[in-house]
Each structure stands twice: as C-alpha cells, then as structure tokens.
Design a protein around this motif. Structure first.
Motif, PDB file in Angstrom:
ATOM      1  N   ALA A  80       4.728   8.969  -4.347  1.00  0.00           N
ATOM      2  CA  ALA A  80       3.923   8.152  -3.437  1.00  0.00           C
ATOM      3  C   ALA A  80       4.862   7.116  -2.849  1.00  0.00           C
ATOM      4  O   ALA A  80       5.563   6.419  -3.590  1.00  0.00           O
ATOM      5  N   VAL A  81       4.914   7.043  -1.527  1.00  0.00           N
ATOM      6  CA  VAL A  81       5.834   6.123  -0.850  1.00  0.00           C
ATOM      7  C   VAL A  81       5.016   5.189   0.035  1.00  0.00           C
ATOM      8  O   VAL A  81       4.202   5.644   0.840  1.00  0.00           O
ATOM      9  N   LEU A  82       5.212   3.866  -0.162  1.00  0.00           N
ATOM     10  CA  LEU A  82       4.493   2.880   0.649  1.00  0.00           C
ATOM     11  C   LEU A  82       5.504   2.141   1.515  1.00  0.00           C
ATOM     12  O   LEU A  82       6.399   1.469   0.987  1.00  0.00           O
ATOM     13  N   ASP A  83       5.374   2.247   2.820  1.00  0.00           N
ATOM     14  CA  ASP A  83       6.296   1.622   3.767  1.00  0.00           C
ATOM     15  C   ASP A  83       7.760   1.858   3.390  1.00  0.00           C
ATOM     16  O   ASP A  83       8.562   0.926   3.354  1.00  0.00           O
ATOM     17  N   GLY A  84       8.071   3.090   3.042  1.00  0.00           N
ATOM     18  CA  GLY A  84       9.462   3.445   2.742  1.00  0.00           C
ATOM     19  C   GLY A  84       9.900   3.200   1.310  1.00  0.00           C
ATOM     20  O   GLY A  84      10.976   3.615   0.904  1.00  0.00           O
ATOM     21  N   THR A  85       9.066   2.517   0.495  1.00  0.00           N
ATOM     22  CA  THR A  85       9.433   2.239  -0.892  1.00  0.00           C
ATOM     23  C   THR A  85       8.673   3.183  -1.824  1.00  0.00           C
ATOM     24  O   THR A  85       7.451   3.233  -1.775  1.00  0.00           O
ATOM     25  N   GLU A  86       9.419   3.928  -2.642  1.00  0.00           N
ATOM     26  CA  GLU A  86       8.729   4.817  -3.563  1.00  0.00           C
ATOM     27  C   GLU A  86       8.036   3.998  -4.642  1.00  0.00           C
ATOM     28  O   GLU A  86       8.610   3.078  -5.227  1.00  0.00           O
ATOM     29  N   LEU A  87       6.764   4.328  -4.897  1.00  0.00           N
ATOM     30  CA  LEU A  87       5.974   3.575  -5.875  1.00  0.00           C
ATOM     31  C   LEU A  87       6.247   4.110  -7.274  1.00  0.00           C
ATOM     32  O   LEU A  87       5.496   4.912  -7.808  1.00  0.00           O
ATOM     33  N   THR A  88       7.327   3.661  -7.866  1.00  0.00           N
ATOM     34  CA  THR A  88       7.629   4.050  -9.250  1.00  0.00           C
ATOM     35  C   THR A  88       6.905   3.084 -10.176  1.00  0.00           C
ATOM     36  O   THR A  88       6.493   2.001  -9.772  1.00  0.00           O
ATOM     37  N   ALA A  89       6.780   3.482 -11.446  1.00  0.00           N
ATOM     38  CA  ALA A  89       6.066   2.654 -12.413  1.00  0.00           C
ATOM     39  C   ALA A  89       6.654   1.246 -12.469  1.00  0.00           C
ATOM     40  O   ALA A  89       5.928   0.251 -12.480  1.00  0.00           O
ATOM     41  N   ALA A  90       7.996   1.159 -12.472  1.00  0.00           N
ATOM     42  CA  ALA A  90       8.658  -0.143 -12.588  1.00  0.00           C
ATOM     43  C   ALA A  90       8.346  -1.009 -11.365  1.00  0.00           C
ATOM     44  O   ALA A  90       8.019  -2.188 -11.491  1.00  0.00           O
ATOM     45  N   ARG A  91       8.396  -0.416 -10.165  1.00  0.00           N
ATOM     46  CA  ARG A  91       8.140  -1.196  -8.950  1.00  0.00           C
ATOM     47  C   ARG A  91       6.675  -1.597  -8.840  1.00  0.00           C
ATOM     48  O   ARG A  91       6.354  -2.671  -8.344  1.00  0.00           O
ATOM     49  N   LEU A  92       5.781  -0.700  -9.303  1.00  0.00           N
ATOM     50  CA  LEU A  92       4.355  -0.987  -9.155  1.00  0.00           C
ATOM     51  C   LEU A  92       3.960  -2.278  -9.847  1.00  0.00           C
ATOM     52  O   LEU A  92       3.084  -3.001  -9.379  1.00  0.00           O
ATOM     53  N   GLU A  93       4.613  -2.571 -10.970  1.00  0.00           N
ATOM     54  CA  GLU A  93       4.302  -3.812 -11.684  1.00  0.00           C
ATOM     55  C   GLU A  93       4.428  -5.014 -10.755  1.00  0.00           C
ATOM     56  O   GLU A  93       3.641  -5.944 -10.810  1.00  0.00           O
ATOM     57  N   ARG A  94       5.438  -4.978  -9.874  1.00  0.00           N
ATOM     58  CA  ARG A  94       5.663  -6.101  -8.974  1.00  0.00           C
ATOM     59  C   ARG A  94       4.825  -5.996  -7.700  1.00  0.00           C
ATOM     60  O   ARG A  94       4.404  -6.983  -7.140  1.00  0.00           O
ATOM     61  N   LEU A  95       4.605  -4.746  -7.247  1.00  0.00           N
ATOM     62  CA  LEU A  95       3.966  -4.558  -5.938  1.00  0.00           C
ATOM     63  C   LEU A  95       2.455  -4.680  -5.975  1.00  0.00           C
ATOM     64  O   LEU A  95       1.826  -5.065  -5.005  1.00  0.00           O
ATOM     65  N   ARG A  96       1.881  -4.307  -7.112  1.00  0.00           N
ATOM     66  CA  ARG A  96       0.428  -4.317  -7.210  1.00  0.00           C
ATOM     67  C   ARG A  96      -0.066  -5.749  -7.000  1.00  0.00           C
ATOM     68  O   ARG A  96       0.576  -6.687  -7.454  1.00  0.00           O
ATOM     69  N   GLY A  97      -1.166  -5.926  -6.346  1.00  0.00           N
ATOM     70  CA  GLY A  97      -1.622  -7.286  -6.069  1.00  0.00           C
ATOM     71  C   GLY A  97      -1.037  -7.757  -4.759  1.00  0.00           C
ATOM     72  O   GLY A  97      -1.756  -8.096  -3.835  1.00  0.00           O
ATOM     73  N   ARG A  98       0.317  -7.765  -4.646  1.00  0.00           N
ATOM     74  CA  ARG A  98       0.927  -8.239  -3.419  1.00  0.00           C
ATOM     75  C   ARG A  98       0.797  -7.203  -2.295  1.00  0.00           C
ATOM     76  O   ARG A  98       0.322  -7.493  -1.216  1.00  0.00           O
ATOM     77  N   ARG A  99       1.227  -5.973  -2.577  1.00  0.00           N
ATOM     78  CA  ARG A  99       1.256  -4.956  -1.517  1.00  0.00           C
ATOM     79  C   ARG A  99       0.041  -4.026  -1.575  1.00  0.00           C
ATOM     80  O   ARG A  99      -0.236  -3.307  -0.640  1.00  0.00           O
ATOM     81  N   ILE A 100      -0.611  -3.993  -2.748  1.00  0.00           N
ATOM     82  CA  ILE A 100      -1.757  -3.088  -2.902  1.00  0.00           C
ATOM     83  C   ILE A 100      -2.968  -3.890  -3.354  1.00  0.00           C
ATOM     84  O   ILE A 100      -2.910  -4.585  -4.360  1.00  0.00           O
TER      85      ILE A 100
END
Lengths: 304, 245
Positions: A62-82
């Motif tokens: 799953a790629v959001l705006d060019g960034t692959e949503l890996t488990a490690a990244r999701l911790e930071r992105l959730r809330g802010r980007r999702i």
C-alpha cells in the motif's frame, strides 16, 4: 493518492483478503461495498496497519503519496496522514475527557501549541456543524450523531491525505445519517483527502462516492464509477445484489434473490468464489479464479 | 362484523414520567402486514413488547380475536400464548447457544405440551432438517433467523410480532428472509405486526404502514400512500432521508 497492490491478509492458513488492488486519488471517494465476511473492513484495517488478533498482511503493498505504508512507518503516519471514522464513535472517544480537549489532543500530540490547538479545535467544531459551546461537553452528553461528528473533526484535524470511514452511519437513525454524511463529505472536500467509504449500504454509497469497489469472498469482483456499477453492473454478483435490494416505492412483493449464503472465509469455493450462487456458470468458473480485468472479475463477461 | 385478528386501542406504556407509548390505536387482520416505522427511541420496540406481552402495558387494550389480553394473569395468558409469537432482530442473542437447533424449535411445543413436526418446520423455513443437531453459532446469520422463525411457527400462531427481523442481515440474505416471510404469510394466513426503521424493507412487505414518533402514531394508511404521498411532515422527512431511494 493511495495505491494498493495485490494485498493479501491471512489468519492462520485462511486468506481473508486475497489479492486486492485499487487506487484512490486525492479528493476522490471510493465506496467499498460487500457483505459480511467479504473482507472490505479487513482490507482497510490492513492498509492502516490496524489488524489485530491472528490477522496479518501476508503480501502486497500500500503506497500513500509515494510512501510505502510499512508497519514501522504507519506508527508515525497514522493520525497525521491517515484519519479514521469507525461505526461506533464510542470506540474512538475517551468517555472521561471533554470533547474539545480530545480534538486539541490530536493536534498537541503532533506538536501544535496549546493556544493554537484550542483555536483550531473551535474551528473544527464549526466545520462539523457543532457550536463552540460543545467543546466543554463529555461524550455521553452528546447524541450519537454529534459524537460521530466529533470523531470526524478529530479525523480531519491534521488534514490527512487518506480518510477511512468504515460504516460511519450504520449505528445512526436515518435522519441523523444524512447530516453526518453531509459533514463527512464537506470535511473530505475541504481536506482533499483520498477517501475510502466502507459500507454495506448501496444507497448511501451511491450518494456519497465517486467510484465503487465491490468485494466478494476476499476479492474485488467489480470496480467502476457509481453510475457504471450501480446503473449497469457487469459482474453477476453486483447485478444480483442490486436487484435483490428492496427500494421504497417498488411495492409489496417478493424480491429477486441470490440463492445460498456468502461463504465463510475458511470455506470459500475454488475458482470464482461466487460460482455456486451464480446464474451464469462456465466450466472454468469452478476451476480458475478470474482476474480483475477492465473493472470486472468474471470469465463469462470476458468471453462475451 | 367480524373482529380483526389484533385490535390495539389507546395502548400506553409509561416508565415514570416517560410515556414510551402514548395512546396508540391500530388493527391487524389475518393475512395482513401492518408495519410500524420510526427511529430509535420512538417507542416502536416497546409497543411490540406490549403487544407480545413481554411487558405489561400501563393503559389501553389489546384484543386478539376479540379476547382482551390486558387483564389476564400470566397463567390465564399461557394457552393464548400460542396464538401470537415474537421474532427478534438479532437471532444470535435470542437463541440459546447451548441448545441445538432441534431443541430450540421444540421448546415452545414442550412448554405447551403438544406434539409437533420439527423437521417439517425446518424445511418449511428453508433449512435442511439435518441442521437440527447443530448449535446456533455454527450457522450463518440468515440461517439463525430462519431458526427464530421456525420456533415462532412451532405452535401455529395467527399473529407474528416481528421486531426488526432483517435489520442485522446482509442485503442478499435480507431478500431471502423477506421472501420467506411473504410466502409463510400467504400459506398460513398469518397477520404480521412488522416493526422496522427501514422504509425500503417495509415497502417490500407491508400492506399498511403506521409512522411512530415520540410514542404516538402520526400517520397510518396503505403503504403506497404513506411512503409515496406522505401527509405528515415527520413522514416526509423520513422518506426524504432514505439514501439512494
């Protein structure tokens, strides 16, 4: 833009979601429809990294705006980007905290100053049609529709690029539903978020979505614009589903039904999972799984 | 003039100062479906429970075939119980999880000490009689609702009170259960009091519709009239709010 490719979710040796691919552009609303057990909620929980229990992502990206949503990244992105809106607002709200504070908290966690957070919270309340005086209320002092609007305010607080709304109005009365959907649509338009609206309610999706993805037994069977899928459905399952839906004004009488029941994930038939219930069955339907080509996954449609 | 199957007159149910049901009057004939529609908290489920005598109304009258039920004690009511049965929204909470399907359907027969044909009832509602040995959790939602209907039919009632019977079901299964209810009504001449918030579902099953708001009926009439040319403001708002109608 959200791009999901060949997503597979498993629980033990059961494939709950079985190779799902779709895209949602900024500002677009994709309605994801399907019956219970079709995998529509699991697909979106997997995208957001919110799977629990034995379920896990076993393949795909799953790629959001060019960034692959890996488990490690999701911790930071959730809330802010999702941002999320779930069926029951009670699960998203802290019963012991005033709702204004809860909205501010979302902003504070992401580095916004206290006074700026308070000011933004008041703006967000206004955006979801609630007066600033509601900020001091506790969740139990608000109605179900008002609580869901608080959840929407929290979901859009950080201007996410992906908004996921899973059955956002299913628990609400029909007249309240309308208002919550209006607020959700406005919030979505103002943030320009790519939005996935997960719902079993075809009428609701028809009014709120630009495109529709129909899921059956863990796979996408049809995608297209709302007009295409609801007006001239091509997959036999989508077509039968539209016909079997009761409508106000069609009058009393039996409905055209799909025989049988949707299969449980662990007992899905081989080939096209819909073939035992399908009115058009070819030899290969029971043996080979049809891929999604040109927006429809059906051997009979392709052979036409 | 023959009595209607069910005649409810000026029925009320208060909880302290709250008048959940406030002077409600309607009739249901044999072979007829009256739908009571309204939003949550309007009192429609309390009304269903009053009619089915799961709760005691605080005022008014409920007559089944001319027999007044309101003053009857539980014991005097028992022989009449077989005449009206209730079908609930969520079959998973209304079926005893420890019993088999066969035991669940047989229970009302056992209570009334009568014989009945459990395999026959299961096939009548479209279930394989082989399922009699299964427990409810091994069935799908649609199959469980069929079990609930089979249990309600066991004592050959005249009236079914159906409280949101298809609300918890998926679209394709909803259509199956609606068709089953239509067929059973035709074959058995059943009267249905059909409680629902879903106007589309009501449109498929009801002969007549009564709209309930804040404990009162605000509009009653033939289904096509109430849903097609509503005269009360509240009904108009309800109809207008149905998405994609």
């Amino acid at each position: 833009m959200l791009e999901v490719k060949d997503l597979v979710v498993t629980a033990g040796d059961v494939r709950i979601v079985d190779g799902v691919s779709f895209e949602v552009r900024p500002g677009e609303v994709l309605g994801m429809v399907g019956e219970s057990g079709s995998g529509k909620t699991m697909t979106m929980l997997a995208v957001a990294g919110l799977l629990s229990g034995p379920a896990r992502v076993a393949g795909g990206t799953a790629v959001l705006d060019g960034t692959e949503l890996t488990a490690a990244r999701l911790e930071r992105l959730r809330g802010r980007r999702i941002g999320f809106v779930f069926q029951d607002p009670a699960t998203s709200l802290n019963p012991l905290m005033r709702v204004g504070t809860q909205i501010s908290e979302v902003l504070r966690i992401h580095g916004v100053s206290r006074s700026e957070a308070r000011r933004r919270a008041a703006e967000l309340l206004e955006q979801v049609d609630l007066g600033p005086e509601r900020a001091g209320r506790y969740p139990h002092e608000l109605s179900g529709g008002q609580r869901q609007r608080i959840v929407i305010a929290m979901a859009i607080a950080l201007r996410p690029s992906l908004l996921i709304a899973d059955e956002p109005t299913t628990a609400l009365d029909v007249t309240v539903q309308e208002q919550v959907m209006r607020v959700l649509r406005t919030a979505q338009r103002e943030t320009g978020a790519a939005t996935v609206l997960v719902s079993h309610d075809l009428g609701l999706v028809a009014e709120a979505a630009h495109r529709i993805a129909v899921m059956y037994a863990g796979r996408l069977v049809e995608t297209g614009t709302v007009q295409e899928v609801l007006g001239t459905p091509r997959h036999p399952y989508s077509a039968a589903l539209m016909r079997s839906r009761p409508r106000v004004g069609t009058g009393r009488g039996p409905l055209p039904v799909i025989p049988g029941y949707p299969p449980a994930p662990k007992s899905r038939p081989p080939g096209c999972a819909f073939h035992p219930r399908c009115p058009v069955t070819l030899d290969r339907c029971a043996k080979e799984t049809p891929p999604l080509v040109g927006g429809v996954a059906c051997w009979a449609v392709r052979d036409d | 003039m023959t009595e209607p199957l069910l005649r409810v007159t000026n029925l009320s149910k208060s909880y302290g100062a709250l008048r959940a049901v406030d002077g409600v009057t309607f009739e249901v004939d044999r072979g007829e479906t009256l739908a009571i529609v309204g939003e949550s908290g309007c009192g429609k489920s309390t009304l269903a429970r009053c009619v089915a005598r799961l709760t005691q109304p605080t005022g008014g009258s409920v007559r089944l075939d001319g027999v007044e039920l309101a003053p009857l004690s539980r014991r005097r009511l028992r022989p009449l119980r077989s005449r009206f049965q209730l079908v609930f929204q969520d079959p998973s909470t209304s079926l005893n999880p420890r019993w088999t399907v066969g035991e669940i359907v047989r229970e009302p027969l056992r209570l009334q000490d009568v014989r009945g044909d459990v395999p026959g009832l299961l096939s009548e509602v479209g279930l394989d009689p082989e399922l009699a040995g299964r427990h409810p959790h091994r069935l799908s939602g649609g199959q469980r609702q069929r079990v609930g209907i089979a249990r309600a039919l066991a004592l050959s009632p005249d009236l079914l009170v159906l409280d949101e019977p298809v609300t918890a079901l998926d679209v394709s299964v909803q259509a199956q259960i609606i068709n089953l209810l239509l067929r059973l009504q035709e074959e058995r001449g059943l009267g249905y009091l059909f409680i629902s918030h879903d106007l589309a579902v009501v449109s498929a099953v009801a002969h007549r519709v009564a709209v309930m708001h804040a404990g009162r009926l605000v509009e009653t009439g033939p289904a096509e009239q109430v849903l097609g040319r509503p005269s009360h403001d509240y009904t108009r708002a309800l109809v207008a709010a149905v998405p994609g109608a």
